[in-house]
Design an enzyme around this catalytic site. Structure first.
Site, mmCIF file in Angstrom:
data_model
loop_
_atom_site.group_PDB
_atom_site.id
_atom_site.type_symbol
_atom_site.label_atom_id
_atom_site.label_comp_id
_atom_site.label_asym_id
_atom_site.label_seq_id
_atom_site.Cartn_x
_atom_site.Cartn_y
_atom_site.Cartn_z
ATOM 1 N N LEU A 153 34.494 22.458 18.944
ATOM 2 C CA LEU A 153 35.586 22.640 19.195
ATOM 3 C C LEU A 153 36.198 24.020 18.987
ATOM 4 C CD1 LEU A 153 37.231 19.571 17.378
ATOM 5 C CD2 LEU A 153 36.570 19.609 19.715
ATOM 6 N N CYS A 154 35.185 25.001 19.373
ATOM 7 C CA CYS A 154 35.455 26.411 19.175
ATOM 8 C C CYS A 154 35.468 27.080 20.597
ATOM 9 C CB CYS A 154 34.314 26.951 18.454
ATOM 10 S SG CYS A 154 34.347 28.651 18.171
ATOM 11 N N GLY A 155 36.367 28.139 20.803
ATOM 12 C CA GLY A 155 36.607 28.924 22.049
ATOM 13 C C GLY A 155 34.998 29.504 22.412
ATOM 14 N N TYR A 156 34.079 29.352 21.435
ATOM 15 C CA TYR A 156 32.925 29.955 21.729
ATOM 16 C C TYR A 156 31.848 28.823 22.383
ATOM 17 C CZ TYR A 156 34.184 34.519 19.880
ATOM 18 O OH TYR A 156 34.849 35.662 19.551
ATOM 19 N N THR A 157 32.465 27.663 22.110
ATOM 20 C CA THR A 157 31.411 26.225 22.362
ATOM 21 C C THR A 157 30.845 26.605 23.524
ATOM 22 O OG1 THR A 157 32.829 25.018 20.924
ATOM 23 C CG2 THR A 157 31.324 23.947 22.582
#
Length: 191
Positions: free
Chosen positions: A66-70
């Protein structure tokens, strides 16, 4: 009575002792623990033993769903596709350490990594990557490179063929970045 020779001998011994200790440490460094000493529980059961990849470069990446970097999962898969045939091993290590961005279990992690992003490289079971309860690999990496510990999700450790950290890439560095690809190519070229 203490003569000049005794004083000089004692002084030289005091100066030489730390040098001998440093030399002994450097020589002992030849047999230091490498990344190949560690294993991760696999997301789908079993274990991912890094010893199985001895002599091959490894990229160990702490991941989160659930990360912006996913979306970097896609870039990591591209690296896998490009370099795996030449010997690179990539291992994703899901972690909930940063922002609680990996709250799910194995099925949710697999849904994101494998189904949403098409990841075919090995994914470990969720692990702690920071602090006193960190997985032993991450404790080892922190001891080796204390200024290069994960500060967020998708922190990348590139391990050289010798089993030691060759490069570290912060979360914001995309897997497709030229620096990453150049470092991988360099580690693959090592003999």
């Amino acid at each position: 009575m203490i003569n000049r020779r005794t004083i000089l001998t004692a002084a030289l011994a005091a100066v030489a002792a730390p040098l001998v200790t440093q030399a002994a440490r450097a020589q002992a460094g030849m047999s230091r623990i490498t990344a190949y000493a560690f294993a991760f529980p696999a997301l789908d059961g079993g274990a991912i033993s890094l010893a199985d990849y001895t002599g091959h470069p490894l990229m160990i990446v702490n991941t989160a769903s659930l990360c912006g970097y996913t979306p970097q999962y896609a870039g990591l898969q591209e690296l896998w596709t490009e370099f795996h045939g030449r010997g690179l091993m990539i291992i994703g290590v899901p972690s909930n350490d940063f922002g609680g961005q990996e709250p799910g279990g194995s099925s949710e992690i697999a849904a994101t990594a494998q189904h949403q992003y098409g990841v075919t490289f090995p994914i470990a079971a969720k692990a702690v990557v920071n602090g006193p309860n960190a997985h032993p690999f991450y404790k080892w990496a922190a001891a080796a490179r204390p200024r290069d510990v994960p500060r967020w999700n998708f922190h990348k450790y590139l391990i050289g063929r010798d089993g030691y950290i060759a490069e570290v890439f912060a979360s914001a560095v995309e897997p497709s970045d030229t620096r990453v690809k150049t470092a991988i190519a360099r580690t693959l070229a090592e003999t």
